[in-house]
Design a protein around this motif. Structure first.
Motif, mmCIF file in Angstrom:
data_model
loop_
_atom_site.group_PDB
_atom_site.id
_atom_site.type_symbol
_atom_site.label_atom_id
_atom_site.label_comp_id
_atom_site.label_asym_id
_atom_site.label_seq_id
_atom_site.Cartn_x
_atom_site.Cartn_y
_atom_site.Cartn_z
ATOM 1 N N VAL B 15 0.838 -1.192 0.000
ATOM 2 C CA VAL B 15 0.000 0.000 0.000
ATOM 3 C C VAL B 15 0.880 1.252 0.000
ATOM 4 O O VAL B 15 1.904 1.308 0.681
ATOM 5 N N ASP B 16 0.449 2.227 -0.763
ATOM 6 C CA ASP B 16 1.194 3.471 -0.944
ATOM 7 C C ASP B 16 0.448 4.587 -0.206
ATOM 8 O O ASP B 16 -0.727 4.821 -0.472
ATOM 9 N N VAL B 35 9.780 6.182 12.205
ATOM 10 C CA VAL B 35 9.256 5.135 13.078
ATOM 11 C C VAL B 35 7.806 5.506 13.355
ATOM 12 O O VAL B 35 7.519 6.653 13.692
ATOM 13 N N VAL B 36 6.892 4.565 13.161
ATOM 14 C CA VAL B 36 5.489 4.865 13.405
ATOM 15 C C VAL B 36 4.894 3.929 14.453
ATOM 16 O O VAL B 36 5.368 2.812 14.666
ATOM 17 N N ARG B 37 3.862 4.449 15.096
ATOM 18 C CA ARG B 37 3.070 3.653 16.039
ATOM 19 C C ARG B 37 1.628 4.015 15.716
ATOM 20 O O ARG B 37 1.283 5.195 15.693
ATOM 21 N N ILE B 38 0.799 3.019 15.437
ATOM 22 C CA ILE B 38 -0.506 3.385 14.884
ATOM 23 C C ILE B 38 -1.634 3.457 15.907
ATOM 24 O O ILE B 38 -2.657 4.047 15.632
ATOM 25 N N HIS B 39 -1.470 2.868 17.067
ATOM 26 C CA HIS B 39 -2.505 3.024 18.098
ATOM 27 C C HIS B 39 -1.881 2.849 19.480
ATOM 28 O O HIS B 39 -0.708 2.470 19.593
ATOM 29 N N GLU B 40 -2.665 3.117 20.517
ATOM 30 C CA GLU B 40 -2.155 3.147 21.890
ATOM 31 C C GLU B 40 -1.442 1.856 22.313
ATOM 32 O O GLU B 40 -0.524 1.891 23.109
ATOM 33 N N LYS B 41 -1.883 0.726 21.803
ATOM 34 C CA LYS B 41 -1.252 -0.530 22.205
ATOM 35 C C LYS B 41 -0.260 -1.026 21.149
ATOM 36 O O LYS B 41 0.215 -2.149 21.205
ATOM 37 N N LYS B 68 0.837 -8.135 11.871
ATOM 38 C CA LYS B 68 -0.321 -7.437 12.419
ATOM 39 C C LYS B 68 -0.269 -5.921 12.183
ATOM 40 O O LYS B 68 -1.220 -5.334 11.684
ATOM 41 N N THR B 69 0.855 -5.302 12.554
ATOM 42 C CA THR B 69 0.909 -3.838 12.491
ATOM 43 C C THR B 69 0.786 -3.325 11.064
ATOM 44 O O THR B 69 0.020 -2.408 10.791
ATOM 45 N N THR B 70 1.529 -3.944 10.147
ATOM 46 C CA THR B 70 1.457 -3.488 8.754
ATOM 47 C C THR B 70 0.076 -3.788 8.166
ATOM 48 O O THR B 70 -0.441 -3.023 7.357
ATOM 49 N N HIS B 71 -0.538 -4.864 8.598
ATOM 50 C CA HIS B 71 -1.888 -5.176 8.120
ATOM 51 C C HIS B 71 -2.883 -4.105 8.611
ATOM 52 O O HIS B 71 -3.677 -3.569 7.847
ATOM 53 N N GLN B 72 -2.794 -3.785 9.910
ATOM 54 C CA GLN B 72 -3.681 -2.749 10.458
ATOM 55 C C GLN B 72 -3.468 -1.411 9.762
ATOM 56 O O GLN B 72 -4.414 -0.697 9.475
ATOM 57 N N LEU B 73 -2.202 -1.135 9.505
ATOM 58 C CA LEU B 73 -1.872 0.116 8.819
ATOM 59 C C LEU B 73 -2.520 0.128 7.427
ATOM 60 O O LEU B 73 -3.078 1.140 6.992
ATOM 61 N N SER B 74 -2.481 -1.014 6.763
ATOM 62 C CA SER B 74 -3.024 -1.093 5.399
ATOM 63 C C SER B 74 -4.542 -0.892 5.378
ATOM 64 O O SER B 74 -5.119 -0.592 4.350
ATOM 65 N N LEU B 75 -5.167 -1.057 6.540
ATOM 66 C CA LEU B 75 -6.621 -0.886 6.614
ATOM 67 C C LEU B 75 -7.028 0.566 6.860
ATOM 68 O O LEU B 75 -8.203 0.913 6.754
ATOM 69 N N LEU B 76 -6.064 1.403 7.215
ATOM 70 C CA LEU B 76 -6.394 2.820 7.439
ATOM 71 C C LEU B 76 -6.753 3.470 6.104
ATOM 72 O O LEU B 76 -6.236 3.097 5.058
ATOM 73 N N GLU B 77 -7.646 4.451 6.190
ATOM 74 C CA GLU B 77 -8.150 5.073 4.968
ATOM 75 C C GLU B 77 -7.720 6.537 4.880
ATOM 76 O O GLU B 77 -7.266 7.114 5.869
#
Lengths: 469, 277
Positions: B15-16, B35-41, B68-77
């Protein structure tokens, strides 16, 4: 008068060694008042001179004894911006309490100043509504603080109280520095740190997280936009023994291990996403407070056996006695006069054992401590599946390498005047571990406190160490 | 800040993103990362900066779903915000005039290579690129590379370009032409073999390492690699190193350090995500 400190309730070792809840449970009001009555209110109050931030210790204890808790808290807070933290992690036994007159009486223990400080701070958090409004910005000068650990937070709070606009820049996503990534929950609950950081925010200090000064925010911009800068970036680069096998899987620096556990909450994996290895047999190298924290964390993660491996003896161990005793009670095993010489791995690159050599103490080394010398032919191996090296830290170079003209000492730390914090660059001050090397929370706070005074004097035009003659 | 301005799927698992962050857009240079962190946990993960538009205050980041993290990131819109983004981190690539440069990109590493390729071109180098992927559908950013260099495509199944692996193409090119220096960015195992190939022909090679990291500022030592027999931290001493000096086998083992936990975490996530659907 009782000659012993009023004991503080603690979680029993058998229970606490499997959870991350706070070990020491604090005083009740009754216990606190009882302990406060042990203070002689002596006229010389030597305890104050043992405190790096000079708290009016007899003053706050007197109000506590009289049941005037709010007044007691006001006294405490006027000297110390982080009392609930200091009450928990200061090495009082070598500071205020070491000078207490009561402690000089035969068979008598000093007043439990740290426990009383903790009690008053916690009482205030539960009972006082901080009606405080942010201090109005009355000064036109702006101050930048790099790093949100104990020294940075102290400088920021004191300057905000004096009316300055203060911006704090933190590389991590949470403020607190070593208080959030380094010190475990069972010794310093993170909600306490949040509470005290929030107080500093309420003073009007702006804390910018996720900013790496030198990278995200260039030094040139900082120098242009601020009238004074305080650097309190700590001693953040882990040292490694550098012995064969250091990069095997399962060999951690204490910084990495503690950051995963404390800041990233890896002990709650998989609820939290950051993983951590859980060793069955863990060796922690070093015997300072960080080593104790790492060892006790490993135990709580589920390790069956945890060793602390130290090349000197119990007598030279740098850890606080209290932490040492807590570790002993929890079943940590200490291998004194022992030095690892290499780590051995399996075919997949996981550590499986370490080879050590026995040491003896001979003469005195450059630091003035007994010098450990290997005993030839004494090598032996211990099976371990996890190693944590807690042998100290060096200065973090990220900022320093980007800062033109900033003079460093021969150990790579910032050269700063120990009284004022002034560095070689005009308007730039520094304090805490990035100047002294790894030390204590309260020493860093003391440096912050002094620097705040001199930053104020500098910005007021009353004092200028950089003035060309 | 950190708002996803634009999102596009480049391949099945890539995903781009264009992310709003004026300061990163302004300060970052080729070869650097965030470095990224996408949610509190969430955990902190390093991702490379694939491009910037300083005037629009945006940077580009191309993400491959691996757990998991990259998958969750890929779901962001578009319009969603990434909780924490810190950077730019690491040292910029050593861009200068070398002469003739061979660039080798594999999988999502192609995105990392892109700003480096552009900067090398701008510095006056003659740039030749080999891009490799599993199949045609997984090959990304080909057109962008074609604008700045001569491009050779390689796929495992031969669905486009040459059938084989990138080192096969390197072998052919090295036999035909002289290159002054080489860059390889892609899976660690690919970079290892690219290094061996470059060594075979005596061409120096830069690689961009992507070891496990926590803070990204040199404070934890998780990303340590042995380079020229010394311990280096990829986050502050790298991420680029000379391939000939890297202890590849050690790095490959270190990358598998959390394999079991990562698998467990991903399985729990996929199960929960599946239940919701």
């Amino acid at each position: 008068m009782k000659n012993k400190k009023t004991p503080m309730r603690e979680q029993p070792p058998e229970i606490r060694k499997r959870n991350f809840e706070e070990v020491a449970l604090g005083y009740s009001l009754e216990e606190a008042v009882t302990e406060a009555q042990r203070c002689l209110q002596c006229p010389t109050h030597p305890c104050v001179s043992g405190c790096p931030v000079g708290i009016d210790i007899p003053g706050f204890i007197k109000k506590l004894k009289e049941g005037k808790l709010e007044e007691s808290y006001r006294i405490l807070k006027s000297y110390n911006n982080l009392p609930a933290i200091c009450g928990r992690v200061c090495p009082q036994e070598v500071q205020c309490e070491s000078r207490c007159v009561v402690g000089k009486i035969k068979d008598s223990e000093p007043v439990a100043i740290g426990r009383l400080e903790r009690f008053v701070a916690d009482w205030a958090a539960d009972n006082l509504k901080e009606e405080m409004e942010s201090s109005p910005i009355s000064r036109k000068e702006k101050v930048a603080v790099v790093g949100s650990g104990p020294s940075g937070l102290t400088v920021a709070a004191d300057l905000a109280k004096l009316g300055y606009q203060v911006d704090v820049f933190e590389a991590f996503h949470k403020p607190g520095g070593v208080l959030v990534y380094g010190i475990p929950e069972f010794r310093l609950p993170k909600k306490i740190v949040e509470r005290e950081v929030n107080y500093i925010r309420k003073l009007g200090v702006k804390i910018h997280t996720n900013v790496v000064v030198g990278k995200t925010l260039k030094v040139g911009r900082l120098l242009n936009e601020y009238d004074a800068i305080f650097i309190g970036t700590g001693a953040g680069t882990p040292r490694f023994m550098g012995i064969p096998g250091t990069n095997l899987n399962g060999v951690y620096s204490a910084n990495e291990f503690l950051t995963r556990v404390n800041l990233m909450k890896a002990y709650l994996f998989p609820e939290y996403d950051t993983p951590i290895r859980v060793g069955k047999t863990v060796a922690v190298i070093g015997a300072g407070n960080t080593a104790m924290d790492a060892a006790r964390s490993a135990l709580r993660l589920g390790a069956k056996k945890v060793y602390i491996v130290y090349r000197r003896t119990e007598r030279e161990m740098p850890a606080r006695r209290e932490e040492y005793h807590h570790a002993l009670e929890e079943g940590i095993e200490f291998l004194w006069l022992t030095l690892p010489v290499r780590y051995l791995g399996d075919a997949n690159g996981n550590v499986r054992a370490m080879e050590c050599v026995k040491m003896e103490l001979k003469g005195i080394d450059r630091s003035g401590r007994p010098k450990p010398v290997p005993i030839e032919g004494s090598n032996f191996s211990i099976e371990v599946d996890m190693v944590i090296e807690a042998i100290g830290q060096g200065p973090n170079r990220v900022l320093l390498s980007e800062f033109p003209g900033l003079e460093l000492n021969e150990r790579g730390y910032i050269k700063a005047d120990k009284d004022t914090g002034a560095t070689s660059v005009r308007g730039v001050f520094a304090g805490g571990d990035i100047v002294t090397g790894a030390a204590t929370v309260i020493e860093a706070m003391g440096a912050g406190k002094r620097a705040a005074q001199f930053i104020h004097a500098y910005l007021s035009g009353e004092w200028d160490p950089w003035k060309q003659e | 800040m950190n708002e996803i301005v634009k999102k596009e799927k480049l391949a099945g698992d890539i995903v781009d993103f264009w992310i709003r962050s004026p300061v990163i857009a302004k300060e970052s240079q080729p070869g650097q990362f965030v470095v990224v962190r996408i949610h509190e946990k969430g955990e902190r993960i390093p991702l490379t900066i694939a491009d910037t538009k300083p005037s629009e205050g945006m940077f580009r980041m191309v993400v491959k779903v691996v757990g998991k993290t990259t998958h969750q990131l890929s779901l962001l819109e578009e319009g969603d915000t990434i909780l924490d983004v810190v950077g730019p981190l690491g040292n910029p690539s050593e861009i200068r005039h070398y002469g003739s440069v061979l660039l080798v990109g594999g999988g999502v590493g192609i995105a990392t290579l892109y700003p480096i390729a552009r900067a090398l071109k701008k510095a006056g180098n003659q740039v030749t690129t080999i891009l490799g992927a599993r199949s045609k559908d997984y090959l990304i950013m080909v057109r962008e590379f074609e604008e700045i260099s001569e491009v050779f495509l390689v796929t495992d199944d031969g669905s486009v370009g040459m059938k084989g692996v990138v080192t096969d193409a390197m072998d052919i090119l090295f036999k035909k032409r002289n290159f002054d220096i080489c860059w390889a960015v892609g899976p660690t195992i690919m970079m290892k073999f690219c290094t061996l190939k470059a060594k075979e022909f005596g061409v120096p090679i830069w690689v961009s390492l992507n070891p496990i990291m926590v803070d990204g500022t040199g404070m934890c030592g998780a990303c340590r690699v042995t380079v020229a027999n010394q311990i280096k931290f990829a986050c502050v001493d790298g991420p680029e190193f000379r391939g000939e000096e890297v202890d590849w086998d050690e790095l490959l083992k270190r990358l598998s350090q959390y394999k079991e936990q990562e698998k467990l975490s991903y399985e729990i996530f996929l199960k929960a995500a599946g239940d919701k659907q």
